[in-house]
Design a protein around this motif. Structure first.
Motif, PDB file in Angstrom:
ATOM      1  N   GLY A 550     -10.731  17.259  -3.440  1.00  0.00           N
ATOM      2  CA  GLY A 550     -11.567  16.204  -3.999  1.00  0.00           C
ATOM      3  C   GLY A 550     -11.119  14.797  -3.659  1.00  0.00           C
ATOM      4  N   ARG A 551     -10.013  14.665  -2.898  1.00  0.00           N
ATOM      5  CA  ARG A 551      -9.558  13.330  -2.519  1.00  0.00           C
ATOM      6  C   ARG A 551     -10.397  12.821  -1.342  1.00  0.00           C
ATOM      7  NH1 ARG A 551      -4.520  15.956  -3.197  1.00  0.00           N
ATOM      8  NH2 ARG A 551      -4.368  16.246  -0.948  1.00  0.00           N
ATOM      9  N   PRO A 552     -10.594  11.506  -1.236  1.00  0.00           N
ATOM     10  CA  PRO A 552     -11.385  10.977  -0.118  1.00  0.00           C
ATOM     11  C   PRO A 552     -10.661  11.166   1.207  1.00  0.00           C
ATOM     12  CG  PRO A 552     -10.402   9.186  -1.377  1.00  0.00           C
ATOM     13  CD  PRO A 552     -10.143  10.442  -2.157  1.00  0.00           C
ATOM     14  N   THR A 553     -11.421  11.437   2.252  1.00  0.00           N
ATOM     15  CA  THR A 553     -10.862  11.528   3.597  1.00  0.00           C
ATOM     16  C   THR A 553     -11.012  10.204   4.341  1.00  0.00           C
ATOM     17  OG1 THR A 553     -12.969  12.333   4.453  1.00  0.00           O
ATOM     18  CG2 THR A 553     -11.361  13.997   3.765  1.00  0.00           C
ATOM     19  N   VAL A 554     -12.001   9.392   3.938  1.00  0.00           N
ATOM     20  CA  VAL A 554     -12.343   8.175   4.679  1.00  0.00           C
ATOM     21  C   VAL A 554     -12.598   7.033   3.703  1.00  0.00           C
ATOM     22  CG1 VAL A 554     -13.923   7.145   6.352  1.00  0.00           C
ATOM     23  CG2 VAL A 554     -13.469   9.592   6.433  1.00  0.00           C
ATOM     24  N   VAL A 555     -12.115   5.835   4.056  1.00  0.00           N
ATOM     25  CA  VAL A 555     -12.510   4.617   3.348  1.00  0.00           C
ATOM     26  C   VAL A 555     -13.017   3.623   4.380  1.00  0.00           C
ATOM     27  CG1 VAL A 555     -10.941   4.923   1.397  1.00  0.00           C
ATOM     28  CG2 VAL A 555     -10.166   3.684   3.425  1.00  0.00           C
ATOM     29  N   LEU A 556     -13.922   2.791   3.960  1.00  0.00           N
ATOM     30  CA  LEU A 556     -14.590   1.865   4.880  1.00  0.00           C
ATOM     31  C   LEU A 556     -14.272   0.418   4.530  1.00  0.00           C
ATOM     32  CD1 LEU A 556     -16.726   1.061   7.055  1.00  0.00           C
ATOM     33  CD2 LEU A 556     -18.452   1.302   5.235  1.00  0.00           C
ATOM     34  N   LEU A 557     -13.870  -0.337   5.522  1.00  0.00           N
ATOM     35  CA  LEU A 557     -13.750  -1.797   5.411  1.00  0.00           C
ATOM     36  C   LEU A 557     -14.938  -2.370   6.175  1.00  0.00           C
ATOM     37  CD1 LEU A 557     -12.155  -4.261   4.471  1.00  0.00           C
ATOM     38  CD2 LEU A 557     -10.837  -4.130   6.594  1.00  0.00           C
ATOM     39  N   SER A 558     -15.966  -2.808   5.451  1.00  0.00           N
ATOM     40  CA  SER A 558     -17.228  -3.190   6.082  1.00  0.00           C
ATOM     41  C   SER A 558     -17.107  -4.521   6.820  1.00  0.00           C
ATOM     42  CB  SER A 558     -18.336  -3.290   5.032  1.00  0.00           C
ATOM     43  OG  SER A 558     -18.097  -4.391   4.174  1.00  0.00           O
ATOM     44  N   GLN A 559     -18.062  -4.745   7.707  1.00  0.00           N
ATOM     45  CA  GLN A 559     -18.099  -6.018   8.427  1.00  0.00           C
ATOM     46  C   GLN A 559     -18.291  -7.182   7.469  1.00  0.00           C
ATOM     47  OE1 GLN A 559     -20.555  -6.301  11.903  1.00  0.00           O
ATOM     48  NE2 GLN A 559     -20.212  -4.164  12.508  1.00  0.00           N
ATOM     49  N   GLN A 560     -19.077  -6.995   6.413  1.00  0.00           N
ATOM     50  CA  GLN A 560     -19.277  -8.057   5.427  1.00  0.00           C
ATOM     51  C   GLN A 560     -17.962  -8.434   4.746  1.00  0.00           C
ATOM     52  OE1 GLN A 560     -21.178  -5.354   5.737  1.00  0.00           O
ATOM     53  NE2 GLN A 560     -23.027  -6.355   6.573  1.00  0.00           N
ATOM     54  N   GLN A 561     -17.148  -7.424   4.425  1.00  0.00           N
ATOM     55  CA  GLN A 561     -15.844  -7.708   3.813  1.00  0.00           C
ATOM     56  C   GLN A 561     -14.962  -8.491   4.768  1.00  0.00           C
ATOM     57  OE1 GLN A 561     -15.344  -3.418   2.742  1.00  0.00           O
ATOM     58  NE2 GLN A 561     -14.446  -4.240   0.869  1.00  0.00           N
ATOM     59  N   LEU A 562     -14.968  -8.088   6.040  1.00  0.00           N
ATOM     60  CA  LEU A 562     -14.157  -8.798   7.028  1.00  0.00           C
ATOM     61  C   LEU A 562     -14.607 -10.248   7.171  1.00  0.00           C
ATOM     62  CD1 LEU A 562     -13.873  -6.009   9.765  1.00  0.00           C
ATOM     63  CD2 LEU A 562     -12.009  -6.922   8.369  1.00  0.00           C
ATOM     64  N   LEU A 563     -15.907 -10.457   7.185  1.00  0.00           N
ATOM     65  CA  LEU A 563     -16.419 -11.831   7.294  1.00  0.00           C
ATOM     66  C   LEU A 563     -15.971 -12.678   6.102  1.00  0.00           C
ATOM     67  CD1 LEU A 563     -20.036 -11.103   8.606  1.00  0.00           C
ATOM     68  CD2 LEU A 563     -18.178 -12.213   9.877  1.00  0.00           C
ATOM     69  N   ARG A 564     -16.024 -12.095   4.911  1.00  0.00           N
ATOM     70  CA  ARG A 564     -15.614 -12.842   3.706  1.00  0.00           C
ATOM     71  C   ARG A 564     -14.120 -13.157   3.754  1.00  0.00           C
ATOM     72  NH1 ARG A 564     -19.182  -9.317   0.883  1.00  0.00           N
ATOM     73  NH2 ARG A 564     -17.400  -7.993   0.318  1.00  0.00           N
ATOM     74  N   GLU A 565     -13.309 -12.170   4.162  1.00  0.00           N
ATOM     75  CA  GLU A 565     -11.870 -12.367   4.173  1.00  0.00           C
ATOM     76  C   GLU A 565     -11.445 -13.444   5.176  1.00  0.00           C
ATOM     77  OE1 GLU A 565     -11.154 -10.115   1.030  1.00  0.00           O
ATOM     78  OE2 GLU A 565      -9.598 -11.152   2.150  1.00  0.00           O
ATOM     79  N   PHE A 566     -12.172 -13.551   6.280  1.00  0.00           N
ATOM     80  CA  PHE A 566     -11.820 -14.547   7.291  1.00  0.00           C
ATOM     81  C   PHE A 566     -12.595 -15.851   7.126  1.00  0.00           C
ATOM     82  CE2 PHE A 566      -8.777 -12.491   9.927  1.00  0.00           C
ATOM     83  CZ  PHE A 566      -9.044 -11.126   9.873  1.00  0.00           C
ATOM     84  N   GLY A 567     -13.290 -15.999   5.998  1.00  0.00           N
ATOM     85  CA  GLY A 567     -13.962 -17.248   5.694  1.00  0.00           C
ATOM     86  C   GLY A 567     -15.149 -17.546   6.572  1.00  0.00           C
ATOM     87  N   ARG A 568     -15.761 -16.510   7.150  1.00  0.00           N
ATOM     88  CA  ARG A 568     -16.916 -16.716   8.012  1.00  0.00           C
ATOM     89  C   ARG A 568     -18.227 -16.579   7.245  1.00  0.00           C
ATOM     90  NH1 ARG A 568     -15.929 -16.771  13.449  1.00  0.00           N
ATOM     91  NH2 ARG A 568     -13.777 -16.317  14.065  1.00  0.00           N
ATOM     92  N   ARG A 569     -18.156 -16.300   5.959  1.00  0.00           N
ATOM     93  CA  ARG A 569     -19.376 -16.203   5.152  1.00  0.00           C
ATOM     94  C   ARG A 569     -19.051 -16.618   3.739  1.00  0.00           C
ATOM     95  NH1 ARG A 569     -23.033 -10.902   5.294  1.00  0.00           N
ATOM     96  NH2 ARG A 569     -23.413 -11.791   7.353  1.00  0.00           N
TER      97      ARG A 569
END
Length: 569
Positions: A550-569
């Motif tokens: 029941g543990r997750p096999t995959v986690v996603l770091l979305s493009q929107q999250q990356l844009l927010r983290e790098f101050g592009r949005r």
């Protein structure tokens, strides 16, 4: 319904129900009486797992002729005289319920002779009926013979397990008392066959060898510590296993307080906390730990079968156990060795072969992986592997961001679905060991193997009896060719012994265990080809987002999250 006083025979059976749960309960009470009587040798004989017959013989002090009939009556005891004595109990038995409760649900014969008598005396008891004592020739000591257990309570018989399993419970209990009292020689016979004999040398290590075998005993670390002073001293002694010697269940953790075998979740937790960061998740230590303290500081009168106790200062006892075990591990724990049995590199098939396996590009970690059926729309998008992080995670690019894949959980999912498909088709591929692996088992494990040998064989484990409580492992599933086979087999057995008795539950548990032990581990470096192959196989599974646990096999770091983290949005 009107309130009425219950008849004596009903009262007796209710009392018996509190003390006598199964044949092992009878053996426990009689062995404790023998220990309290100062016995140096205790012989236990059982037939049909104790249902048909239990016979306990000791060379203790015996019961005088004028007291033997009284010994079979309720609340008859030589251990206490007043309520105050309950707060400083130094014996294992003290309530005076054992013989009367056993007689309420069986045919009981008691023969005993103290040193001062030329002959012994015999009484027979069934419920409240006790025969007059008659002379009987016997040696010094006591013999208790219990026949036809639960003959007058047929509903209780329905709750008993198979004779072999009930015998295994008795073996486990006698083994525990051999640990608690290594100065006593124990001899256990089941259906006329000796299954345990200890020397009574007084050395706990000797008892460990006689119960667990020399190989396991050599992996045990001595524990010997004392905390506090005077009447407040708490002594902790015994043996604990090296971190490499672990089990998938807590059954191999044995605790005693003043020589009394107990269950205590707090002390079990203290013992496991001492192994913090030393054991993998889901693994539990092997340990035999005795705690000695002033009887006035422990209440043994809190449970009908005296299986639980209450401490006046539980935190101090908890800390003593944890510290004693931790110090022993820090001083003596060894670096574990890795060993892998050689295998013949030609897989065999148990039935009609499945579709030919597709070669793996890496050729090492994913040998012979069969094509897995896709289930409708893909649950994962097409992914492009970028690399590996911390030798544990695969980084892959997808249309909506960065995917981080747990390589162990992902491979678990792939293997589980593959093994499940092959198991259901009875086409699981097996591999013969070049050198068969000898596996020593406990009585409970032996009962499991005898009852589930066919299921294990379907899973790919070919086991043959090879002496007393020893089996020879000849074949294993192909996916297990490069793993610790002994640990995997123990985990399968423990899944059963932890209560997964339903056929479907146990089937699922054993398939998950095989998949888990076969999967690549965290910290294992993968080649680019191996990572791409694993991701491709994960994409084809039916439920790729979680592992079988029941543990997750995959986690996603979305493009929107990356844009927010790098101050592009």
């Amino acid at each position: 319904m009107p309130i009425e006083i219950l008849p004596p025979e009903v009262v007796a059976k209710i009392a018996a129900g509190e003390v006598v749960e199964r044949p092992a309960s009878v053996v426990k009470e009689l062995v404790e009486n023998a220990i309290d009587a100062g016995a140096r040798h205790i012989r236990v004989e059982i037939r049909a797992g104790g249902r048909q017959e239990i016979r306990v013989v000791d060379d203790g002090c015996g019961i005088p002729a004028e007291e033997i009939e009284r010994a079979c009556r309720r609340h008859a005891t030589s251990k206490i005289r007043s309520a105050d004595d309950l707060y400083r109990v130094r014996t294992l038995g003290f309530r005076g319920e054992a013989l009367a409760s056993i007689a309420a649900v069986s045919h009981l014969t008691l023969v005993s002779r103290p040193a001062g008598q030329s002959v012994g005396m015999e009484v027979r008891a069934e419920g409240e009926t006790i025969s007059p004592p008659i002379p009987r020739a016997c040696t010094i000591g006591t013999v208790v013979w219990v026949r036809d257990l639960f003959f007058n309570t047929p509903a209780r018989l329905k709750f008993l397990k198979t004779p072999q399993t009930e015998a295994a419970y008795i073996h486990s209990l006698v083994s525990d008392y051999a640990f608690a009292h290594p100065q006593i020689s124990f001899h256990l016979l089941s259906d006329g066959r000796t299954v345990l004999r200890t020397s009574g040398s007084g050395q706990l290590f000797d008892a460990l060898v006689e119960v667990y075998g020399l190989e396991t005993a050599r992996q045990m670390i001595p524990v010997e510590s004392a905390f506090g002073s005077g009447a407040n001293v708490v002594r902790v002694s015994g043996y604990v296993g090296q971190p490499s010697l672990s089990r998938a269940s807590r059954r191999a953790m044995t605790l005693f307080v003043n020589g009394r075998r107990i269950r205590d979740t707090s002390l079990t937790y203290a013992l496991e906390e001492a192994y913090h960061t030393l054991l993998m998740a889901g693994r539990h230590p092997v340990a035999v730990i005795g705690i000695e303290l002033d009887p006035a500081l422990v209440d043994v009168n809190v449970h009908p079968t005296k299986a639980e106790v209450k401490f006046a200062e539980p935190d101090r006892v908890f800390a003593a156990v944890q510290r004693a075990v931790r110090e022993a591990l820090q001083a003596h724990a060894a670096i574990p060795h890795i060993s892998s049995p050689a295998v013949i590199q030609v897989p065999t098939r148990r039935s009609a072969p499945p579709s030919p396996p597709r070669p793996s590009p890496g050729g090492e970690l994913f040998p012979g992986e069969a094509e897995l059926p896709a289930a409708g729309e893909p649950a994962l998008p097409p992914l492009r592997v970028l690399g590996q992080l911390a030798s544990s995670y695969i980084l892959a690019e997808g249309p909506d961001g960065l995917y981080v894949i747990d390589q162990h959980a992902a491979h678990e999912r792939v293997l589980y679905e593959q093994i499940l498909d092959e198991y259901r088709r009875q086409a699981l591929r097996t591999q013969a060991l070049l050198e068969p692996l000898l596996v020593e088992v406990t009585p409970l494990q032996e009962a499991f193997l005898e009852e589930h040998r066919e299921q294990l064989e379907r899973l790919g484990f070919l086991l043959e009896p090879f002496g007393d409580r020893t089996y020879r492992l000849r074949n294993v599933p192909v996916v297990l060719a490069r793993v610790d086979l002994r640990s995997t087999l123990e985990s399968l057995i423990d899944a059963w012994s932890e209560g997964l008795r339903c056929a479907e539950d146990w089937e699922e548990a054993m398939l998950i265990t095989v998949a888990c032990h076969s999967a690549v581990r965290a910290g294992q470096t993968l080649t680019a080809e191996e990572m791409r192959e694993l991701v491709r196989l994960l994409e084809k599974t039916r439920l790729p987002r979680t592992c079988p646990h029941g543990r997750p096999t995959v986690v996603l770091l979305s493009q929107q999250q990356l844009l927010r983290e790098f101050g592009r949005r």
